[in-house]
Enzyme design. Sequence first.
Site, short mmCIF file in Angstrom:
data_model
loop_
_atom_site.label_atom_id
_atom_site.label_comp_id
_atom_site.label_asym_id
_atom_site.label_seq_id
_atom_site.Cartn_x
_atom_site.Cartn_y
_atom_site.Cartn_z
N HIS A 139 -4.54 -0.69 5.73
CA HIS A 139 -4.11 0.08 6.92
C HIS A 139 -5.09 -0.05 8.09
O HIS A 139 -5.69 0.93 8.51
CB HIS A 139 -3.85 1.55 6.57
N HIS A 196 -10.47 1.04 1.61
CA HIS A 196 -10.27 2.03 2.67
C HIS A 196 -11.50 1.89 3.58
O HIS A 196 -12.58 2.35 3.24
CB HIS A 196 -10.15 3.46 2.11
N ALA A 247 -4.10 14.65 5.61
CA ALA A 247 -3.82 13.34 6.22
C ALA A 247 -2.74 12.63 5.42
O ALA A 247 -2.81 12.59 4.19
CB ALA A 247 -5.09 12.51 6.25
N LEU A 252 -5.02 9.05 7.93
CA LEU A 252 -6.30 8.35 8.00
C LEU A 252 -6.11 6.91 7.59
O LEU A 252 -5.38 6.65 6.64
CB LEU A 252 -7.32 9.05 7.10
N LYS A 292 -9.16 -0.22 -6.08
CA LYS A 292 -9.22 0.41 -4.76
C LYS A 292 -10.58 1.05 -4.55
O LYS A 292 -11.05 1.83 -5.37
CB LYS A 292 -8.12 1.47 -4.67
N HIS A 309 3.05 14.60 1.40
CA HIS A 309 2.40 15.87 1.05
C HIS A 309 3.46 16.95 1.16
O HIS A 309 4.38 16.83 1.99
CB HIS A 309 1.28 16.19 2.05
N HIS A 355 0.87 -1.20 0.00
CA HIS A 355 0.00 0.00 0.00
C HIS A 355 0.90 1.24 0.00
O HIS A 355 1.44 1.62 1.04
CB HIS A 355 -0.91 0.01 1.23
N ASN A 387 -5.00 7.30 -6.13
CA ASN A 387 -5.74 8.53 -5.78
C ASN A 387 -4.97 9.78 -6.22
O ASN A 387 -4.69 10.68 -5.43
CB ASN A 387 -6.09 8.57 -4.29
N ASP A 433 1.43 2.64 3.57
CA ASP A 433 0.56 3.81 3.38
C ASP A 433 1.41 5.08 3.41
O ASP A 433 0.92 6.14 3.82
CB ASP A 433 -0.56 3.86 4.42
N HIS A 454 1.59 5.33 -1.68
CA HIS A 454 1.24 6.51 -2.48
C HIS A 454 2.53 7.12 -3.03
O HIS A 454 3.39 7.55 -2.25
CB HIS A 454 0.53 7.57 -1.63
N LEU A 455 2.66 7.15 -4.34
CA LEU A 455 3.85 7.75 -4.96
C LEU A 455 3.58 9.11 -5.57
O LEU A 455 4.49 9.80 -5.98
CB LEU A 455 4.43 6.82 -6.03
N ARG A 456 2.28 9.46 -5.71
CA ARG A 456 1.89 10.75 -6.31
C ARG A 456 2.35 10.83 -7.77
O ARG A 456 2.58 9.83 -8.42
CB ARG A 456 2.45 11.94 -5.50
#
Length: 347
Positions: A174, A136, A263, A219, A99, A251, A13, A41, A247, A15-17
């Site tokens: 998560h 989620h 978050a 979150l 997802k 940011h 899980h 996302n 996760d 997030h690489l953006r």
Amino acid sequence: MDELIIRQPDDWHLHLRDGQMLEAVARFSARQCGRAIIMPNLVPPVTTVAAAHAYRDRVLAAVGPASSFEPLMTLYLTDQTTVAEIEQAAADPWVHAVKLYPAGATTNSDNGVTDPLAIEAVLGALERTGLPLLVHGEVVDPAVDIFDREAVFIERVLGPMLERFPGLRVVMEHITTAQAVAFVRSQGERLGATITAHHLLFNRNAMLAGGIRPHYYCLPILKREKHRQALLEAAVDPSGKFFMGTDSAPHPRGAKESACGCAGAFTAPVAVELYAQVFDSLGRLDALEAFTSRNGPRFYGLPINERRLRLQRVDQRVPEAFEAGDDQVVPFLSGEKIDWLATRLDD
Ligand code: NCD
Ligand code: ZN
């Protein structure tokens, strides 16, 4: 034990953006992990197989041609996702899951699903094809206290969904509560769960006692100590149903250190070190490899990594911040001391 060698972990899980942030953060996961499930996302979200292919190309470009890192792509479910798209995804070599974000549950979830039990045709297609549904697991009902949103999601949504679709394969992402641990244990092999390092290391006091610490805000939100204790038991559970999913969610500094902060905890630079710290504190370093490197591949039907990672007990400091284009990104535990160092054996 001051040193151990494990099969290379995977992050189930992540997030690489995109854009500058992707360029800044991809190398951290690529250095430690063989593969990662890449969260969809983005803005706009990755809703089609074609968009997932294009995003995969950008991830591969960001890690560079010398890296063996394999991004495992996912699709973002919306109210408009079609059965044809699910069937195409299930047949695709690069897409490994879809997802489900309840609309409004977390960062960039506005295009998510408004009623998860209403997307029956899509859930049926997932059940038929065996493509995993990554969840989620929080309700968005404003009447439900933020600390209860995961437990209520299990009662209202996930329990009924698994009953209605007995063949659906699901990862509860998560997890943060004793209720989630008990629920995952109560179901068969078709339900697994990821656990982050930060939920294993900290309870909500770390975020709120003695000052409000925005880099601990993620979150699902950190819970009380009894829930953390349940997560620790799950992480060493011999069932193999619980596995590593950081996760890690970077940011820009200003979006975290703000009157209304985003978050997400950016743990990727020291992810495996943080998990080692957790298992070490339990005296269970012997169980680390199953959690980081074996249980996930088994759930996803993939081989375990051939490469190996060395963990050494070495004092080190987490860097204060990294440049991300015109911004900075602050890692979780910025500037603090940690006890472990991970290095790839083939480096
Ligand atoms: C994630 C993000 O920033 O994309 N944030 C978080 O707090 N975990 C989204 C998510 O996984 O909920
Ligand atoms: Zn996430």
